[in-house]
Enzyme design. Structure first.
Site, PDB file in Angstrom:
ATOM      1  N   ARG A 210       0.816  -1.209   0.000  1.00  0.00           N
ATOM      2  CA  ARG A 210       0.000   0.000   0.000  1.00  0.00           C
ATOM      3  C   ARG A 210       0.852   1.264   0.000  1.00  0.00           C
ATOM      4  O   ARG A 210       0.361   2.361  -0.215  1.00  0.00           O
ATOM      5  CB  ARG A 210      -0.821   0.076   1.291  1.00  0.00           C
ATOM      6  CG  ARG A 210      -2.170  -0.577   1.268  1.00  0.00           C
ATOM      7  CD  ARG A 210      -3.172   0.257   0.514  1.00  0.00           C
ATOM      8  NE  ARG A 210      -4.533   0.091   0.965  1.00  0.00           N
ATOM      9  CZ  ARG A 210      -5.250  -1.008   0.897  1.00  0.00           C
ATOM     10  NH1 ARG A 210      -4.724  -2.108   0.424  1.00  0.00           N
ATOM     11  NH2 ARG A 210      -6.491  -1.026   1.318  1.00  0.00           N
TER      12      ARG A 210
ATOM     13  N   ARG B 296     -21.925  -1.569  -3.922  1.00  0.00           N
ATOM     14  CA  ARG B 296     -21.300  -2.880  -3.677  1.00  0.00           C
ATOM     15  C   ARG B 296     -22.009  -3.623  -2.539  1.00  0.00           C
ATOM     16  O   ARG B 296     -22.294  -3.052  -1.504  1.00  0.00           O
ATOM     17  CB  ARG B 296     -19.816  -2.675  -3.330  1.00  0.00           C
ATOM     18  CG  ARG B 296     -19.101  -3.954  -2.904  1.00  0.00           C
ATOM     19  CD  ARG B 296     -17.609  -3.883  -3.083  1.00  0.00           C
ATOM     20  NE  ARG B 296     -16.954  -2.867  -2.265  1.00  0.00           N
ATOM     21  CZ  ARG B 296     -15.643  -2.620  -2.330  1.00  0.00           C
ATOM     22  NH1 ARG B 296     -14.881  -3.288  -3.173  1.00  0.00           N
ATOM     23  NH2 ARG B 296     -15.113  -1.675  -1.578  1.00  0.00           N
TER      24      ARG B 296
ATOM     25  N   ARG C 162     -11.298   7.518   2.803  1.00  0.00           N
ATOM     26  CA  ARG C 162     -10.627   6.328   2.249  1.00  0.00           C
ATOM     27  C   ARG C 162      -9.994   6.628   0.908  1.00  0.00           C
ATOM     28  O   ARG C 162      -8.862   6.245   0.630  1.00  0.00           O
ATOM     29  CB  ARG C 162     -11.659   5.223   2.035  1.00  0.00           C
ATOM     30  CG  ARG C 162     -11.629   4.127   3.011  1.00  0.00           C
ATOM     31  CD  ARG C 162     -12.854   3.277   2.840  1.00  0.00           C
ATOM     32  NE  ARG C 162     -12.662   2.159   1.967  1.00  0.00           N
ATOM     33  CZ  ARG C 162     -13.658   1.509   1.364  1.00  0.00           C
ATOM     34  NH1 ARG C 162     -14.902   1.909   1.529  1.00  0.00           N
ATOM     35  NH2 ARG C 162     -13.407   0.486   0.606  1.00  0.00           N
TER      36      ARG C 162
HETATM   37  P1  ATP Z   1     -11.294  -2.461  -2.329  1.00  0.00           P
HETATM   38  O1  ATP Z   1     -12.450  -1.560  -2.405  1.00  0.00           O
HETATM   39  O2  ATP Z   1     -10.714  -2.769  -3.679  1.00  0.00           O
HETATM   40  O3  ATP Z   1     -11.555  -3.727  -1.569  1.00  0.00           O
HETATM   41  P2  ATP Z   1      -9.952  -1.137  -0.144  1.00  0.00           P
HETATM   42  O4  ATP Z   1      -8.622  -0.491  -0.093  1.00  0.00           O
HETATM   43  O5  ATP Z   1     -11.082  -0.321   0.300  1.00  0.00           O
HETATM   44  O6  ATP Z   1     -10.118  -1.647  -1.614  1.00  0.00           O
HETATM   45  P3  ATP Z   1      -9.146  -3.709   0.921  1.00  0.00           P
HETATM   46  O7  ATP Z   1      -7.943  -3.720   0.067  1.00  0.00           O
HETATM   47  O8  ATP Z   1     -10.065  -4.863   0.859  1.00  0.00           O
HETATM   48  O9  ATP Z   1     -10.075  -2.444   0.707  1.00  0.00           O
HETATM   49  O10 ATP Z   1      -8.637  -3.476   2.418  1.00  0.00           O
HETATM   50  C1  ATP Z   1      -9.579  -3.317   3.460  1.00  0.00           C
HETATM   51  C2  ATP Z   1      -8.893  -2.762   4.698  1.00  0.00           C
HETATM   52  O11 ATP Z   1      -7.890  -3.699   5.149  1.00  0.00           O
HETATM   53  C3  ATP Z   1      -8.128  -1.462   4.520  1.00  0.00           C
HETATM   54  O12 ATP Z   1      -8.957  -0.320   4.641  1.00  0.00           O
HETATM   55  C4  ATP Z   1      -7.138  -1.560   5.687  1.00  0.00           C
HETATM   56  O13 ATP Z   1      -7.772  -1.336   6.925  1.00  0.00           O
HETATM   57  C5  ATP Z   1      -6.745  -3.016   5.674  1.00  0.00           C
HETATM   58  N1  ATP Z   1      -5.586  -3.301   4.791  1.00  0.00           N
HETATM   59  C6  ATP Z   1      -5.589  -4.156   3.729  1.00  0.00           C
HETATM   60  N2  ATP Z   1      -4.385  -4.201   3.153  1.00  0.00           N
HETATM   61  C7  ATP Z   1      -3.596  -3.350   3.867  1.00  0.00           C
HETATM   62  C8  ATP Z   1      -2.245  -2.931   3.782  1.00  0.00           C
HETATM   63  N3  ATP Z   1      -1.438  -3.422   2.826  1.00  0.00           N
HETATM   64  N4  ATP Z   1      -1.777  -2.030   4.676  1.00  0.00           N
HETATM   65  C9  ATP Z   1      -2.560  -1.545   5.622  1.00  0.00           C
HETATM   66  N5  ATP Z   1      -3.844  -1.882   5.779  1.00  0.00           N
HETATM   67  C10 ATP Z   1      -4.364  -2.776   4.916  1.00  0.00           C
HETATM   68 MG    MG Z   2     -10.495  -5.352  -2.643  1.00  0.00          MG
END
Ligand code: ATP
Ligand code: MG
Length: 217
Positions: A85, A124, A168
């Protein structure tokens, strides 16, 4: 073959990862899915990260990096989604991959206008049983509120709530900009226009790497 999918919340990384899994038997390593599963199972890790994940805030780097170190296995075809990230996570990942004798084949950066991302997140719905993902307009379930695959009820992800949405998206932009530069410098970064329908996005993904059309990866 090891691919990283980058892009803002709601852009469709998870949907593309699932298509690659169906077509090419890719294993998906999604840190978001992994954390949501830990929360559902109410494990000590799940309890620790729940307040952050449910509000769309990032989990601290050291915790995420240790988790990836622990769970990322050397697999033949792997899609990484949600990690790295930021640059600190990308640098840690490089070391982890080297330990497993893995090399990165491509980094795909998915983008779409903010209004499209917001619409996708607002519409979603997720299956509470098997985590299948729906969009109420573009990809609705056959029966309202019920998963096509397993029949479990659908619900909204806690972090998809309107109150967390803008923060976000803003947080993603801030943390990912340096990450994109990092991968651009490696020459592995490919841009994917994710505003178009899912199949068109998928075709761009297939066209992005010559290895997809050879059967040899
Ligand atoms: P999407 O909508 O594609 O699912 P997103 O960024 O909203 O994207 P996820 O990638 O599913 O959601 O991640 C959900 C949550 O998990 C993030 O908001 C964070 O709290 C945590 N998270 C996931 N990956 C990481 C990471 N690499 N570093 C820090 N927190 C993470
Ligand atoms: Mg995702």
């Amino acid at each position: 073959m090891l691919m990283i999918l980058l892009g803002p919340p709601g852009v469709g990384k998870g949907a593309i990862a699932r298509k690659l899994k169906e077509a090419y038997a890719f294993e998906i390593f999604s840190t978001g899915e992994l954390l949501r599963q830990e929360i559902r199972d109410n494990t000590p890790l799940g309890q620790m990260v729940k307040p952050l994940v449910t509000q769309g805030k990032l989990v601290p780097d050291d915790l995420m990096i240790n988790l990836v170190k622990e769970r990322l296995m050397a697999r033949r075809n792997l899609v990484l989604e949600g990690f790295p990230r930021n640059v600190a996570q990308a640098e840690a990942l490089q070391g982890i991959l080297e330990d497993h004798g893995l090399t990165l084949d491509g980094v795909l950066n998915f983008s779409a206008p903010e209004a499209v991302l917001k619409d996708r997140i607002r519409q979603r719905r997720i299956c509470t049983g098997c985590s299948a993902v729906y969009h109420l307009v573009n990809c609705p379930p056959a029966v309202e509120g019920v998963c096509n695959h397993c029949g479990s009820p659908l619900s909204k992800r806690a972090d998809d709530d309107e109150v967390f949405l803008q923060a976000r998206l803003d947080r993603y932009l801030t943390s990912s900009a340096p990450l994109l530069n990092y991968y651009r410098e490696t020459g592995l970064l490919k841009e994917i226009d994710a505003e178009v329908p899912l199949l068109d996005v998928y075709y761009q993904v297939l066209a992005s790497n010559v290895k997809f059309t050879q059967e040899s990866f």
